[in-house]
Scaffold this motif. Structure first.
Motif, short mmCIF file in Angstrom:
data_model
loop_
_atom_site.label_atom_id
_atom_site.label_comp_id
_atom_site.label_asym_id
_atom_site.label_seq_id
_atom_site.Cartn_x
_atom_site.Cartn_y
_atom_site.Cartn_z
N ALA A 13 14.19 60.51 -31.24
CA ALA A 13 13.68 61.52 -32.28
C ALA A 13 14.98 61.81 -33.11
N GLY A 14 15.70 60.80 -33.50
CA GLY A 14 17.00 60.82 -34.13
C GLY A 14 17.17 60.88 -35.53
N GLY A 15 15.64 61.06 -36.06
CA GLY A 15 15.80 61.16 -37.73
C GLY A 15 15.61 59.75 -38.39
N GLY A 16 15.36 59.63 -39.83
CA GLY A 16 15.21 58.68 -40.60
C GLY A 16 16.45 57.70 -40.28
N ARG B 251 9.83 69.51 -30.59
CA ARG B 251 8.14 69.84 -30.19
C ARG B 251 7.70 68.95 -29.07
N THR B 252 8.44 67.48 -29.05
CA THR B 252 7.93 66.58 -28.10
C THR B 252 8.56 67.08 -26.47
N SER C 248 4.29 63.27 -31.93
CA SER C 248 4.81 63.97 -30.63
C SER C 248 3.60 64.32 -29.80
N PHE C 249 2.68 64.85 -30.15
CA PHE C 249 1.49 64.90 -29.36
C PHE C 249 0.89 63.53 -28.59
N ASP C 250 1.11 62.60 -29.51
CA ASP C 250 0.47 61.16 -28.93
C ASP C 250 1.55 60.75 -27.92
N TYR D 117 -6.80 71.59 -30.74
CA TYR D 117 -6.02 70.50 -30.73
C TYR D 117 -5.02 70.32 -29.38
N SER D 118 -4.79 69.47 -28.94
CA SER D 118 -4.31 69.22 -27.70
C SER D 118 -3.41 67.86 -27.63
N ILE D 119 -2.74 67.46 -26.68
CA ILE D 119 -2.20 66.10 -26.59
C ILE D 119 -3.14 64.92 -26.48
#
Ligand code: FAD
Length: 607
Positions: free
Chosen positions: A215-218, A98-99, A411-413, A456-458
């Motif tokens: 964004a490799g997960g927990g 998503r990013t 992701s948006f932030d 909604y946007s970034i």
């Protein structure tokens, strides 16, 4: 108008691409499409435009309309905001992809690395209304016809990844699977920042970048970041998936969207009496599979033989050797059967990636949360912006289903931050703004975020109702950078040391003469809580009665100081009172940030 079947081979390939149900097929049909249309997917900046021109196919048009609408948002500055930036995204989970989409809309070159070859997670994610609206805006329904039909508000992880992978590829994102990120390589000679990969000879190993998105997960913590562990009471989660044959009988069984124990005591009591299964909560979603997630009580897992031996430590308790898998399967099956009133006929386990029944048990006792969402590293004059998104920023508690919603917000932030970075905003300001926004993330709910989903946007202001983009000041971030990156010190960064020393002096000055208070550092000296109480008393004597304080009531003192500072001055606590009471747990950096806020609150000129 009668539509004919496509005669043009690229049209047929496009259909196969849109419908593909595995990561491998998506990539295969995409490569074929690029060959047939003679477009080089490496030409990221004009890829989407060329594709649209050359694939003159009515079925694709509805999708272009959606993507064009998104791309036309002023935030992206016609895809030019980040035209000079090169971004490496680690992980093709939902948040990484998503990013990546947002970064490519901003005009950046984006490369995604994923160590797995296939998308195999059946588990189902709860979607907040804004994520449904967001995904529809990216054409989710075109790729996955059943997406959130009727009142459905969930999707399995695998399908979500497929949708986002397809959109990423169409927008010119380079996605590599079967390649593992093993660390950053610092700039040498003329080279900029690069990644160490496995296999080392992978073409992406030569990619040089100035933005790194993890964004490799927990539990994935890239070098330089610190995670905070939030330890709650023992929480054992079980997920399980059964085959959905999509029969009429299955369609009739109602979903369970979160039966918390307190709301439905009778149900859980009956479950316990009839089956010896004792749960805190259970969720059931009918998706590609019949998916259940539940929190089980240890005692019942022991009684039913799922856990062989009792240990106080959760890791030992749930270690594979201490779990009887057959008993776990029975436990999950029986809980699912009972909670759906026995109406799901012929419950058969779906398979996981390893071809085994898809039942898993997870420990949610400790949840990780990154202390900071971003940082900047600099070597040989080459700056690297590092950002965390998704589960590696804040680990979600699955039964609550916050993972992907907060994941997309972050992701948006992050995209908003990269936008500022690309537009040349000084990096301290970029970091300060990102950290200010990050403070809100853990408190977000569908209720306290804006209901205008289409808007909604970034830009964080379109999503968070009350956002103060400068609640963290650049001088606080400066300290962060300094503490985290003391290897990177250069003269201009010495300033933060001076600032930290000034802060210490200020604390000493205003706590002087208080009994049992001696401020010498940012850790030990604050343990008893009396130093914080003394600071409050010095500036606002009416808020606290120092004569009643007891130096040994450590947790109470800290609790009192935290709650006064939060209530009276609006400063949220940085750690729990018991963490502060335990000197081994006091984090210097958090303490500096906290005290900086206390200092500015007390020294702010009266309005
Ligand atoms: P993830 O989806 O975890 O993706 C991270 C990706 O990074 C993975 O594909 C991983 O292979 C890749 N990666 C990691 N390290 C490297 C490396 N060094 N190099 C290259 N690639 C790397 N949430 C729920 O709400 N309900 C559930 O039932 C549920 N079940 C889950 C089951 C599993 C096994 C996992 C891992 C997660 C589950 N989650 C569940 C969490 C949910 O998947 C996430 O909240 C959501 O997918 C957003 O996560 P993400 O994109 O940040 O990370």
């Amino acid at each position: 108008e009668i539509r004919k079947d496509p005669v043009n081979p690229s049209h047929a390939t496009f259909n196969l691409f849109v419908q593909a149900q595995t990561c491998k097929d998506v990539k295969h049909h995409f490569a074929a499409l690029c060959r047939q249309l003679d477009i080089n997917p490496k030409d990221f900046s004009c890829f989407y435009v060329t594709l649209k021109e050359r694939l003159n196919y009515w079925k694709a048009k509805a999708l272009w309309t959606k993507l064009d609408k998104r791309a036309a948002h002023p935030d992206y500055k016609q895809g030019k905001a980040c035209i000079k930036n090169k971004c490496l995204v680690l992980g093709a989970g939902p948040c990484g992809l998503r990013t990546a989409i947002e970064l490519s809309l901003l005009g950046a070159q984006v490369v995604v690395l994923e160590k797995r070859e296939s998308f195999s997670r059946n588990n189902v994610l709860h979607l907040w209304p804004f994520t449904i609206c967001d995904l529809c805006g990216l054409g989710a329904k075109k790729f996955y016809g059943r997406f959130c039909t009727g009142s459905l508000d969930h999707i399995c992880i695998r399908q979500l990844q497929l949708v986002l992978l397809k959109v990423s590829l169409l927008l010119g994102v380079e996605v590599h699977t079967g390649v593992e990120f093993q660390g950053l390589i610092e700039p040498t000679g003329d080279n900029g920042w690069m990644a160490k990969l496995q296999p080392g000879s992978h073409p992406a190993a030569t990619f040089q970048f100035d933005v790194f998105i993890s964004a490799g997960g927990g539990r994935f913590v890239p070098d330089g970041f610190k995670h905070k562990e939030l330890r709650g009471k023992l929480a054992i989660g079980i997920t399980t998936n059964f085959i959905n044959r999509h029969t009429a009988a299955e369609a009739q069984v109602a979903e369970i969207s979160g039966v918390a124990r307190i709301y439905n005591q009778k149900f859980f009591q009956e479950l316990l009496t009839e089956t010896d299964i004792d749960l805190e909560n259970i969720v059931y979603y009918k998706d590609d599979t019949h998916y259940f997630v539940m929190t089980a009580k240890k005692k019942s897992l022991l009684k039913k033989g799922v856990i062989k031996q009792d240990y106080s430590n959760a890791e030992e308790l749930l270690a594979p050797a201490n779990v009887d898998h057959e008993a776990l399967y029975r436990y999950a099956h029986d809980a699912a059967y009972f909670s759906t009133g026995g109406k799901l006929p012929d419950l058969q386990f779906a398979q996981n990636h390893a071809g085994q029944p898809d039942v898993a048990m997870f420990d949610f006792t400790c949840m990780q949360r990154a202390e900071h969402a971003s940082l900047v590293r600099e070597r040989r004059g080459k700056k690297l912006l590092m950002c965390l998104v998704g589960d590696c920023l804040v680990e979600p508690f699955w039964p609550l289903g916050t993972g992907v919603a907060r994941g997309f917000l972050a992701s948006f932030d992050t995209a908003w931050m990269v936008r500022s970075w690309g537009m040349g905003v000084p990096h301290l300001n970029v970091l300060a703004e990102r950290e200010s926004i990050y403070q809100l993330l853990s408190q977000t709910t569908p209720e306290n975020t804006s209901k205008n989903y289409a808007g909604y946007s970034i830009d964080p202001k379109t999503r968070y109702k009350r956002v103060n983009l400068s609640s963290i000041q650049t001088n606080q971030v400066r300290t962060v950078i300094l503490y985290l990156l003391n290897r990177d010190l250069n003269p201009s960064q010495l300033l933060p040391i001076v600032q930290a020393l000034k802060l210490l002096k200020w604390c000493q000055k205003h706590t002087l003469g208080y009994e049992n208070v001696n401020v010498e550092d940012f850790t030990q000296s604050w343990r008893s809580g009396l130093a914080l109480c003394a600071l409050i008393h010095h500036f606002k004597p009416q808020l606290i009665d120092m004569s009643s304080m007891d130096v040994s009531s450590v947790v109470h003192n800290n609790q009192l100081a935290f709650s006064i500072l939060e209530k009276e001055l609006g400063i949220p606590p940085v750690m729990s009172a018991s963490d502060l009471a335990n000197s081994g747990q006091i984090d210097k950096l958090s303490m500096v940030l906290y005290l900086t806020q206390v200092q500015s609150a007390f020294t702010m000129p009266a309005k």
